[in-house]
Structure formats: structure tokens, C-alpha cells
Design an enzyme around this catalytic site. Structure first.
Site, PDB file in Angstrom:
ATOM      1  CD  GLU A 260      -3.238  -0.892   0.360  1.00  0.00           C
ATOM      2  OE1 GLU A 260      -2.873  -0.074  -0.240  1.00  0.00           O
ATOM      3  OE2 GLU A 260      -3.189  -2.299   0.309  1.00  0.00           O
ATOM      4  CB  CYS A 294      -2.133   6.576   1.138  1.00  0.00           C
ATOM      5  SG  CYS A 294      -3.062   5.774   1.831  1.00  0.00           S
TER       6      CYS A 294
HETATM    7  C1  UN1 Z   1      -3.680   5.696   4.000  1.00  0.00           C
HETATM    8  O1  UN1 Z   1      -3.466   7.301   3.916  1.00  0.00           O
HETATM    9  O2  UN1 Z   1      -2.668   5.078   4.443  1.00  0.00           O
HETATM   10  O3  UN1 Z   1      -9.285   5.735   2.797  1.00  0.00           O
HETATM   11  C2  UN1 Z   1      -4.874   5.310   4.465  1.00  0.00           C
HETATM   12  C3  UN1 Z   1      -9.036   7.000   3.983  1.00  0.00           C
HETATM   13  C4  UN1 Z   1      -8.796   6.338   4.849  1.00  0.00           C
HETATM   14  C5  UN1 Z   1      -7.387   4.869   5.340  1.00  0.00           C
HETATM   15  C6  UN1 Z   1      -6.054   5.792   4.991  1.00  0.00           C
HETATM   16  N1  UN1 Z   1      -9.791   5.106   5.722  1.00  0.00           N
HETATM   17  O4  UN1 Z   1      -8.863   7.616   3.833  1.00  0.00           O
END
Ligand code: UN1
Length: 508
Positions: A260, A294
């Protein structure tokens, strides 16, 4: 010591390893809060020798855990979810203290943990395999899903507890054990979660090494996880360069990985958009978690006829962004995680200016008295660019939002896809032909593609992850659980004779 630490079973000095017992012995690390730079507690990292014992115990625990019926494993995850419900407020406060996101977002993060536990409890009775018709008479074909082994979970600072839970809740019902290496920036939340899991496992009389912990640097402890064949699956959340390193080490030994990695979320704002929806979705996507998700919105691709109106309204929001102590409800944006993050943000802004971007707002580091001394507070930055400049194609993990124009929807989709990352994307439009094109094979190339809602804040029920340099992994809902199990296909012959497949005859 902050009383929240005590509520969650933490002390001034904390061992950073767990394999049924708490162990430390390595480098002592002082954890400070990004809110004000004040020390919170110390953590003893694990030594390579301690890590070996932790992995050995996790591997041994797998031998028995895999034999527990999946619905029984689901009961453990149900209890974990109940325990998280009880500790929701405290854990959210600790997330805020250690990582700096606003408390409302901290609460949302813990809610994600609870939600995935609920999902996994149901899943524990639904680890379905298929049966298929055999081409041979009186034969049957079936597949079963079996537990895989130790899952090494390497997490990032920005979602210090939720990412562990997405992996752990699924891994546990799938019959795997979990060995967690959290970010060195957020070890306290990891210790708190592991203590919660320890209590739950002990309550059932199971080996608490089922949820083990090893705090240490990626370059030593992380690489021990990546290179050891006893770790069947490595689930890594982090940067593209980190993922390239992890992925190649795990691949060398033909282990499995879920990656990820970076995102570069874009929202297309059509001239047929409801601009209120566009503004709210984009604003939260860009400034939420101070741009350190992210899934954060980093690019807005706006139809040129609505760009002037949209720009003005977005600027209005940017100008009045309440920035400050993330524990206080009136602030929407807290600090960045550390000075390095500020430096990266300022460098990106200097680069975008040099490449032809125009800063419309923000991008400065704030100083006391408007914010707390010792914290890394910045103003969110809005930059107008002619298109995907080189720096725009990079993920800057900070609240920098690039605004660019488009003429046709095809051009907008091409701009959205013209980056190396492929995590999250969205379109804001009331025109169904546009939204369907965006969701079609010729549309967004991302793992997440939303309509009339922003790029961040994915629900746990769907599979989470992305394409291209985002790494291709999927966690969380839908059928992401399959990555945590091994598939076994069986041909079963009840004919009393041997018949070969593909019509091959054997004359003996
Ligand atoms: C991340 O930033 O690693 O969709 C995960 C989202 C959250 C998860 C982000 N449920 O922004």
C-alpha cells in the site's frame, strides 16, 4: 506522564517487543508529540536476538491457532472489537498525541478499527471456497482456503492503529498470526493496541503471541521480517521507495506481499458539478490529516469555465482554515508529523514555483503565539498549475493542493491518470455520462474511484488499495481476505477407476 498513557497501560518506559511477554533490550527511543515537541515516554526497541524469539513464538503460535475453527477465531475478533469500543476515546486521544491528527479524525480512525472487527466477525463464517464441475465422470473439484502463516504487518505513522487492525482482524479470522512492526514515529499507539489484543487473547486462554510486536527500524527489524521465510505474507504500508525495497526482498524468497504505497489523489470538477459538494469534498481531502493520508487530495482538475468561481470559493475556505492544537475541537488542521515533513513541503513549493506554478495561498510554517511552540504547524498551500508539472506528479506528503484546468472530460481523465501512482480518484458531476465514463475501462486507472465524494475516507467494506506504483495490494473489505489464506484445489475421484483429465489414455 500524560494520564492517557496510563489509561492504556503505558508507562514512562516501555518495552517495545511482545511475544507473550514484554521484551526490549535495544536502543532507547524518546517519543515526542508533534503537537508541542514534548516527550511522551520512552520505548526500548527490540534487538535482533529478541526479534528472533518473537518470530519463533509467532510461528509456533500459528501451529495451534490455525486449527481453531474459524467462527471461534471470529469470537476473539468480536471481543477485540468490543474492547476497542471501550477504549475508543482513549486510543483516539493517544493517536492525536503521538501522531498529531485532529481528535475527530483520531476517533474516526479508531472507528475504522471497530468496523473492520465487525466485518471480520461475519467473515469468520464466510471463508467460502467453490466447488466446480469436473470434466471426468464421478469426480468432484473443490477449493478450500487454509490459514497461511505469520503475517508481518509494517505500518506507517499516518494511520498508526487502523492499518494494523485492517490486517489483524482479517489475519486472525483467517487463522494467521500477526507480527507488527509499526512506524518508529508511532510506537506508543502500537504498544497500546498490542496490550488490548493481549488482554483479549489471554481472556480466551489463547497464546498471546498470536498478536506480537517488534518495534525497531525498518533497516534492521523490517528487513528481518522481509527476508525470513517464516513470514508468509508481508503487508507493507509506506512510501514507493520503501515498497520497492520490501517487495523485492520478499519476492526474492517467493513470499507474498501486500503493498500500500504512495497516492496522488485527484478530483475532477466538472462544469456540471454541484460546487458545494466539490468544495467540501476537496477541502477535507486536502487539509484532513494535514495532507498526510495516502488518499489525500493533491490535485484538482477543474473544467475551465467554472475554474474562476471554484478558485475563489476554495481560496475563501483556505484563508480561514483553523490551524492549531489538534486536541481542541475548533481546529480542523493540526501539525505535520515532524520538521522533515515541513522541509519536504517547503521544498516542493519552491520547486513548483520554479516549474511555473503560482502559489495562491499558504505554504508557510507557523510560529508561536498563533500555534504551540515545538509543533510543526503550517498553512495549507493552494497552487495553480497549468497541468501535471514534474513536481505535481510526485507525492508530497503535506497539505499542498494543485489546481489545474481542463477543457474536455477525456482530457481531464487523461490528466488524472498521467501520474505513476494509482490509489484514489474522484469526479464531481451531475452528468451521468461523465461519471460512467470516469468509472469505465477508459476512465480512472485507480484502485479507488468515487463519484460526488472525495478521495479520502474510504469505508472498510470495500477492498482498499491501488494500482501502478501504489503497489497493487488490497486490504480491508470485499474479498481482500483471500490474500491472507492459501488456496487449495482438490480433485476427488469416487468412480473406482482412473480416468485422466484432458482425455489422455494410458494403455497398461
Ligand atoms: C492511508 O492513508 O494510509 O481512505 C490510509 C482513507 C482512510 C485510510 C487511509 N480510510 O482515507
Amino acid at each position: 506522564m500524560n494520564p492517557i498513557l496510563k489509561t492504556l497501560g503505558l508507562s514512562d518506559e516501555n518495552p517495545g517487543g511482545f511475544d507473550g511477554q514484554w521484551v526490549g533490550g535495544g536502543r532507547m527511543q524518546t517519543v515526542t508529540s508533534p503537537i508541542d515537541g514534548q516527550p511522551l515516554a520512552t520505548v526500548a526497541n527490540v534487538t535482533p536476538q529478541a526479534f528472533e524469539a518473537i518470530l519463533a513464538k509467532s510461528h509456533a503460535a500459528f501451529q495451534t491457532w490455525r486449527l481453531v475453527p474459524a467462527p471461534k477465531r471470529g469470537e476473539v475478533v468480536k471481543a477485540l472489537g468490543d474492547e476497542l469500543r471501550k477504549h475508543k476515546a482513549a486510543l483516539a486521544e493517544l493517536v492525536t498525541l503521538e501522531m498529531g491528527k485532529t481528535l475527530r479524525e483520531g476517533l474516526g480512525e479508531v472507528q475504522e478499527m471497530i468496523d473492520i472487527c465487525d466485518f471480520a466477525v461475519g467473515l469468520s463464517r464466510q471463508l467460502y471456497g467453490l466447488t466446480m464441475p469436473s470434466e471426468r465422470k464421478q469426480h468432484r473439484l473443490q477449493e478450500q482456503w487454509h490459514p497461511l502463516g505469520v503475517v508481518g504487518v509494517i505500518t506507517a505513522f499516518n494511520f498508526p492503529v487502523a492499518v494494523w487492525s485492517w490486517n489483524t482482524a482479517l489475519a486472525l479470522v483467517c487463522g494467521d498470526t500477526v507480527l507488527w512492526k509499526p512506524s518508529s514515529k508511532t510506537p506508543l499507539t502500537a504498544i497500546a493496541c498490542t496490550k488490548i489484543a493481549e488482554k483479549v487473547l489471554r481472556g480466551f486462554g489463547f497464546d498471546p503471541a498470536i498478536c506480537s510486536l517488534a518495534i525497531g527500524r525498518g533497516s534492521d527489524i523490517g528487513d528481518l521480517i522481509n527476508t525470513d521465510p517464516r513470514v508468509a505474507l508481508v503487508s507493507y504500508t509506506g512510501s514507493v521507495s520503501g515498497g520497492r525495497h520490501v517487495g523485492s526482498l520478499v519476492q526474492q524468497r517467493f513470499g507474498r506481499h501486500i503493498l500500500e504505497l504512495g497516492g496522488n489523489g485527484a478530483v475532477i470538477v466538472s462544469d456540471k458539478a454541484d460546487l458545494d459538494i466539490a468544495l467540501r469534498s476537496i477541502y477535507f481531502g486536502a487539509i484532513g490529516t494535514s495532507g498526510q493520508r495516502c488518499t489525500s487530495t493533491r490535485r484538482v482538475i477543474v473544467q475551465e469555465s467554472v475554474l474562476p468561481a471554484f478558485r475563489e470559493r476554495l481560496l475563501e475556505l483556505y484563508r480561514k482554515t483553523p490551524i492549531g492544537d489538534p486536541r481542541e475541537n475548533q481546529y480542523l488542521m493540526g501539525p505535520l508529523v515532524d520538521q522533515e515533513a515541513v522541509d519536504t513541503m517547503l521544498a516542493a513549493i519552491a520547486t513548483v514555483k520554479a516549474q511555473g506554478g503560482k502559489v495562491l495561498h499558504g505554504g508557510e510554517k507557523l510560529a508561536p503565539p498563533s500555534v504551540l511552540a515545538g509543533g510543526c504547524y503550517v498553512t495549507p498551500c493552494l497552487v495553480e498549475v497549468p497541468g501535471n508539472l514534474d513536481i505535481v506528479k510526485e507525492e508530497t506528503f503535506a497539505p499542498v493542493l494543485y489546481l489545474m484546468p481542463y477543457r474536455t472530460i477525456e482530457e481531464a481523465i487523461a490528466l488524472q491518470n498521467d501520474v505513476s501512482q494509482g490509489l484514489s480518484s474522484a469526479i464531481i458531476t451531475n452528468d451521468q455520462r461523465e461519471s460512467e465514463l470516469f468509472l469505465s475501462a477508459a476512465g480512472s486507472d485507480c484502485g479507488l474511484a468515487n463519484v460526488n465524494t472525495g478521495t479520502s475516507g474510504a469505508e472498510i467494506g470495500g477492498a482498499f488499495g491501488g494500482e501502478k506504483e501504489t503497489g497493487g495490494g488490497r486490504e480491508s473489505g470485499s474479498d481482500a481476505w483471500k490474500a491472507y489464506m492459501r488456496r487449495q484445489t482438490s480433485a476427488i475421484n469416487f468412480s473406482g477407476k482412473v480416468e485422466l483429465a484432458q482425455g489422455i489414455t494410458l494403455d497398461i
